[in-house]
Design an enzyme around this catalytic site. Structure first.
Site, PDB file in Angstrom:
ATOM      1  N   GLY A  52      19.766 -17.222   4.891  1.00  0.00           N
ATOM      2  CA  GLY A  52      20.748 -16.194   5.251  1.00  0.00           C
ATOM      3  C   GLY A  52      20.766 -15.106   4.194  1.00  0.00           C
ATOM      4  O   GLY A  52      19.815 -14.924   3.437  1.00  0.00           O
ATOM      5  N   GLY A  53      21.889 -14.427   4.132  1.00  0.00           N
ATOM      6  CA  GLY A  53      22.039 -13.327   3.173  1.00  0.00           C
ATOM      7  C   GLY A  53      21.858 -13.784   1.740  1.00  0.00           C
ATOM      8  O   GLY A  53      21.596 -12.972   0.837  1.00  0.00           O
ATOM      9  N   GLY A 109      -8.580   9.483  -4.743  1.00  0.00           N
ATOM     10  CA  GLY A 109      -7.169   9.427  -5.144  1.00  0.00           C
ATOM     11  C   GLY A 109      -6.885   8.192  -5.974  1.00  0.00           C
ATOM     12  O   GLY A 109      -5.998   8.196  -6.840  1.00  0.00           O
ATOM     13  N   ALA A 110      -7.652   7.134  -5.722  1.00  0.00           N
ATOM     14  CA  ALA A 110      -7.418   5.895  -6.463  1.00  0.00           C
ATOM     15  C   ALA A 110      -7.727   6.075  -7.949  1.00  0.00           C
ATOM     16  O   ALA A 110      -7.111   5.434  -8.812  1.00  0.00           O
ATOM     17  CB  ALA A 110      -8.258   4.774  -5.867  1.00  0.00           C
TER      18      ALA A 110
END
Ligand code: HXC
Length: 508
Positions: free
Chosen positions: A169-170, A404-405
């Site tokens: 859960g949370g 870009g790498a």
């Protein structure tokens, strides 16, 4: 007076029994230690000082006023780990399944508040059935109080979550906010909704282990950093992890004296790069060779294996290492590897840990799967993290640094402090064949072949970048450890701050 002392002793004994021997035996039968046994393994011998042993819940619904267990399902306090102070909480599954009541949350919040005041790390041992069902909204409020403190502590003190049972859960969001998650195989799991809810909503049949076990989170989701076979190993490894970290962002990480000479020559590195640039090699060999005593503490080793992250010491200095792995997807950057490395770079930057980046990257992974899932934003995370980082940044290009790498992987342009390359480095906009096919579109095969060779000769080396000062030097592989050690020594006094602002807006 003597009676009070006796009463105190009895009360403490009662608190230690917690949910009772039967429930402790049930815990052992599952291969799990109890909350206090775990602390004994985690903390230095006799160093644990317990708080709030007598805290009880205040619930009066469902007959809970007659069902009180002192300590209320969580053991908290301070201890030493390898001689340094740490605050801990350890959820006690034998008391109401370790579920979180208002009082239980207050105990954890006290730990987090004190950790912030003192500037020391927090380790949370999680083993809990989630919100205390009998308390309802008071329990939800308790969770949110914990989350709020986790967020305020983030980047200020290291926070480590060890998942040693259920976390559902949370409740999963407190570990998710902390810096590292370690899990135990076959006895821990984390999910937002359990198998029954999954079945109702999506009609999928899945076990708790498949949905949120250690293997799932270390291989598929990347939610957890490491998984180990049993409670003792995970706690021992938590101790080891803490050894690389400072107590808070106000301190430098610990310095570890090493007998490993900084000028140790590593001739194995001279032949690490294969003759054929398309052949892979194991980047981990470079890492274990340059660090002190081969000791590399790798994180997320089974997730996004095209990038390697982890801690080590070099010449005694604690460092974070980020390295492309040519053995997986040729070392290219994709969504998962960008996210994995970005969060690690940001952790190192928060906590004054220098970053060593080993580059062999042919570029970003092409394809619709990557584009549709947002490689643009995810790749930008890594770019952003490196560009924002002000800690010492040392970069070594071993082979490919394309497109870009090249920019992203701690290039000079992103304020790399010391940027080295091996003679085998190839730094260019793109690979020779692809580049020539664009520039000479429509040319004959023979012409393409000739131009490819020319492009290769011109750019597949480190000299063009070095001639512009984008590299500080081209070094021989066997000297790498010494060069990096000296760079770390030099960069000790580095001071760099970013423009003052509330916070940046990293592409999330
Ligand atoms: C109160 C709980 C409890 C809970 C377990 N117990 N979970 N008591 N609140 N949430 C108690 C049981 O009553 C039992 O008490 C003891 O702990 C051990 O539980 P068992 O079920 O016998 O153990 P086991 O078979 O190992 O199963 C463990 C479990 C299961 C899978 C965790 O207990 C379970 O499903 N619990 C409920 C989980 C849940 O739905 N939690 C709320 C989630 S919502 P006795 O006295 O018999 O020993 C949530 C929201 C948080 O957490 C949101 C935050 C924002």
């Amino acid at each position: 007076m003597r009676d009070i002392v006796k009463e105190l002793k009895q009360k403490k004994e009662r608190a230690r029994i917690s949910g009772g021997l039967k429930r402790q035996e049930a815990q052992h039968a599952k291969g799990k230690l109890t909350a206090r046994e775990r602390i004994e393994v985690l903390a230095d011998k006799d160093s644990f000082v317990e708080y709030d042993m007598f805290v009880e819940h205040r619930s009066t619904d469902f007959g809970m006023e007659k069902n009180k267990i002192p300590g209320d399902g969580v053991v908290t306090g301070n201890c030493k780990i390898n001689g340094r102070p740490v605050l801990i909480y350890s959820q006690d599954f034998t008391a109401y399944g370790g579920s979180l009541s208002e009082a239980h949350a207050e105990k954890i919040c006290k730990i987090l508040d004190q950790a912030m005041k003192l500037g020391i790390p927090v380790v949370g041992l999680n083993d809990s059935g989630g919100a205390r069902i009998q308390e309802g909204v008071a329990s939800l409020g308790g969770y949110a109080e914990v989350f709020q403190r986790n967020v305020l502590a983030s980047g200020f003190i290291p926070q480590i979550s060890v998942i040693m049972g259920p976390s559902a859960g949370g409740a999963v969001y407190s570990p998710a906010i902390t810096d590292f998650i370690l899990m135990v195989r076959d006895s821990s799991y984390m999910f937002v909704t359990g198998p029954d809810v999954v079945k109702t909503v999506t009609h999928e049949t899945v076990t708790a282990e498949e949905l949120g076990g250690a293997t799932t989170h270390t291989k598929k989701s990347g939610v957890a950093d490491l998984a180990f076979d049993d409670d003792i190993t995970v706690l021992e490894q938590t101790r080891r992890l803490l050894d690389f970290l400072p107590l808070s962002n106000k301190e430098k990480p610990p310095f570890r004296i090493t007998k490993d000479p900084i000028n140790r020559k590593s001739v194995n590195l001279d032949t690490l790069i294969p003759e054929n640039a398309n052949n892979p090699y194991n980047m981990k060999e470079l890492i274990t060779t340059i660090v002190d005593e081969d000791d590399f503490f790798e994180l997320q080793p089974d997730y996004a294996q095209n990038i390697i992250i982890g801690f080590a010491t070099v010449a005694g200095y604690s460092v974070g290492i980020v390295a492309n792995q040519p053995m997986v997807l040729a070392g290219c950057l994709d969504i998962d590897s960008s996210r994995k490395a970005a969060r690690f770079v940001r952790f190192c930057d928060c906590f004054n840990i220098p970053i060593i980046t080993c580059v062999d990257v042919p570029g970003f992974l092409p394809g619709t799967a990557q584009e549709y899932n947002g490689i643009i934003k995810h790749g930008a995370k890594l770019l952003y993290a490196y560009a924002e980082a002000t800690v010492p940044k040392i970069t070594l290009i071993t082979r490919k640094a394309y497109g870009g790498a090249y920019d992203v992987m701690a290039s000079k342009h992103l304020r790399g402090d010391i940027n080295y390359a091996w003679p085998s480095a190839e730094i260019a906009v793109m690979g020779a064949k692809g580049a020539v096919e664009i520039i000479f579109r429509g040319s004959t095969d023979k012409e393409i072949e000739k131009q490819t060779q020319e492009y290769q000769d011109k750019f597949a080396n480190p000299f063009v970048a070095a001639s512009r000062g984008y590299l500080d030097d081209i070094i021989t592989p066997h000297n790498t450890r010494e060069k990096i050690s000296l760079a770390l020594e030099l960069l000790k006094s580095k001071k760099l701050t970013n423009p003052k602002k509330k916070h940046g807006n990293i592409p999330l």
